[in-house]
Design a protein around this motif. Sequence first.
Motif, PDB file in Angstrom:
ATOM      1  N   GLY A  13     -10.176   1.923  -3.411  1.00  0.00           N
ATOM      2  CA  GLY A  13      -8.889   2.574  -3.213  1.00  0.00           C
ATOM      3  C   GLY A  13      -7.789   1.650  -2.753  1.00  0.00           C
ATOM      4  O   GLY A  13      -6.671   2.100  -2.489  1.00  0.00           O
ATOM      5  N   GLY A  14      -8.056   0.354  -2.665  1.00  0.00           N
ATOM      6  CA  GLY A  14      -7.066  -0.600  -2.189  1.00  0.00           C
ATOM      7  C   GLY A  14      -7.338  -1.021  -0.759  1.00  0.00           C
ATOM      8  O   GLY A  14      -7.891  -0.265   0.043  1.00  0.00           O
ATOM      9  N   ALA A  15      -6.934  -2.228  -0.424  1.00  0.00           N
ATOM     10  CA  ALA A  15      -7.239  -2.787   0.890  1.00  0.00           C
ATOM     11  C   ALA A  15      -6.332  -2.265   1.992  1.00  0.00           C
ATOM     12  O   ALA A  15      -6.742  -2.175   3.143  1.00  0.00           O
ATOM     13  CB  ALA A  15      -7.142  -4.316   0.835  1.00  0.00           C
ATOM     14  N   LEU A  16      -5.100  -1.903   1.653  1.00  0.00           N
ATOM     15  CA  LEU A  16      -4.100  -1.612   2.665  1.00  0.00           C
ATOM     16  C   LEU A  16      -3.858  -0.119   2.826  1.00  0.00           C
ATOM     17  O   LEU A  16      -3.683   0.604   1.852  1.00  0.00           O
ATOM     18  CB  LEU A  16      -2.781  -2.297   2.289  1.00  0.00           C
ATOM     19  N   VAL A  17      -3.828   0.332   4.077  1.00  0.00           N
ATOM     20  CA  VAL A  17      -3.570   1.731   4.400  1.00  0.00           C
ATOM     21  C   VAL A  17      -2.577   1.782   5.549  1.00  0.00           C
ATOM     22  O   VAL A  17      -2.754   1.072   6.538  1.00  0.00           O
ATOM     23  CB  VAL A  17      -4.857   2.478   4.799  1.00  0.00           C
ATOM     24  N   LYS A  48       1.275   3.041  12.623  1.00  0.00           N
ATOM     25  CA  LYS A  48      -0.139   2.671  12.662  1.00  0.00           C
ATOM     26  C   LYS A  48      -0.615   2.292  11.261  1.00  0.00           C
ATOM     27  O   LYS A  48      -0.271   2.940  10.289  1.00  0.00           O
ATOM     28  CB  LYS A  48      -0.976   3.836  13.190  1.00  0.00           C
ATOM     29  N   THR A  49      -1.419   1.230  11.216  1.00  0.00           N
ATOM     30  CA  THR A  49      -1.843   0.714   9.930  1.00  0.00           C
ATOM     31  C   THR A  49      -3.261   0.157   9.993  1.00  0.00           C
ATOM     32  O   THR A  49      -3.786  -0.116  11.062  1.00  0.00           O
ATOM     33  CB  THR A  49      -0.900  -0.416   9.481  1.00  0.00           C
ATOM     34  N   SER A  50      -3.870  -0.013   8.815  1.00  0.00           N
ATOM     35  CA  SER A  50      -5.236  -0.534   8.753  1.00  0.00           C
ATOM     36  C   SER A  50      -5.456  -1.286   7.458  1.00  0.00           C
ATOM     37  O   SER A  50      -5.023  -0.857   6.388  1.00  0.00           O
ATOM     38  CB  SER A  50      -6.252   0.607   8.853  1.00  0.00           C
ATOM     39  N   LEU A  51      -6.140  -2.415   7.564  1.00  0.00           N
ATOM     40  CA  LEU A  51      -6.587  -3.181   6.412  1.00  0.00           C
ATOM     41  C   LEU A  51      -8.104  -3.270   6.466  1.00  0.00           C
ATOM     42  O   LEU A  51      -8.668  -3.557   7.517  1.00  0.00           O
ATOM     43  CB  LEU A  51      -6.025  -4.601   6.448  1.00  0.00           C
ATOM     44  N   MET A  81       4.313  -0.203   1.774  1.00  0.00           N
ATOM     45  CA  MET A  81       3.879  -1.389   1.046  1.00  0.00           C
ATOM     46  C   MET A  81       2.522  -1.140   0.399  1.00  0.00           C
ATOM     47  O   MET A  81       1.652  -0.519   0.990  1.00  0.00           O
ATOM     48  CB  MET A  81       3.809  -2.598   1.965  1.00  0.00           C
ATOM     49  N   GLU A  82       2.359  -1.676  -0.792  1.00  0.00           N
ATOM     50  CA  GLU A  82       1.127  -1.511  -1.557  1.00  0.00           C
ATOM     51  C   GLU A  82       0.680  -2.859  -2.135  1.00  0.00           C
ATOM     52  O   GLU A  82       1.511  -3.666  -2.553  1.00  0.00           O
ATOM     53  CB  GLU A  82       1.345  -0.534  -2.721  1.00  0.00           C
TER      54      GLU A  82
END
Length: 313
Positions: free
Chosen positions: A107-111, A85-88, A152-153
């Motif tokens: 905190g950055g776009a990608l989680v 599971k992921t979220s942008l 990935m970051e």
Amino acid sequence: MRSFTPRTRLATVSALTALGAFASLGTATAADPALNGEWAPFTRCPVDAPAMLAADGFEKTPQCVVSTSAGGSVKLGDTTVVTGKTSLQIGIVQNADGTSSVVAPPGGALVAEPATVPGGLLGLMCPSAIPVITGLCESLENSSLNKITATMESVGAPYDFDQTAGVLTDMPIVALPVRIHLENPLLGSKCYIGTAANPIVLLPENRNYPDFAMTFFQGDGTLDPAGEMSRIDLTGATQNDSTFAVPAATGCGLNIGLINAAVNAKTGLPSPSGNNSLTLNDTRTHLTGLNAPGTAAPRAGEVLAEHWHSAVR
């Protein structure tokens, strides 16, 4: 009558379809606030970022985007990892000339949930022709130290956002520079595939058109057909990129670089364009903004931020 012009509709749909492609990437952040009603998905929208606040509603229009995916996969060289599971979440500033810019949260776009690398360290670097690594491989068998995760970051702001490509298929929509953090006690804390200076650059493309839905709501998130806010939902799209190149791993384990060499040799890195791929299944993307941003000019960005904060529970 809603002030939802063809240019604005194109821009919003473009942002939605494009950004679903990044939903499987990221790093975890602190707990997000809970938001009311139609604002609920937009927990990390960077409404307080200077670029968003400065959007006047005429020349620049602020919007919030969130895109999630239940899962997918990423292939790097000879290794394929299933993603969870992921979220942008990002902000978009739409410009009057048809261009746009991406604003990332602090905190950055990608989680994303970290993905487990198949076979762990044994699968990533064993067997090896390097004697020191061979001994390490033997000690890893049946060891709890074998597990390795990959995340990935973002390592830079997205760029080359193409609104037209966002509503079509098989056209690059945006460039996203990323790196992959490989984590295991024996790899150390600085083991990455890609760096800020030499990132993996993803160029996602739509493979099918998503289902479209739209709602209207009040500033605090309450559904209202006459509300000043609108939300677009695009669901069910599959997205892919198979054009990106992947650099070699660096910073892994021993200072003399033996683990770097073992990881790169077994994984097939560096890997040229055409030998890697990213696939995201069932992306669910949402975009929200003021229906008539011109009526809030020159404070459209500030009004959007006020609405977001009013919805925090």
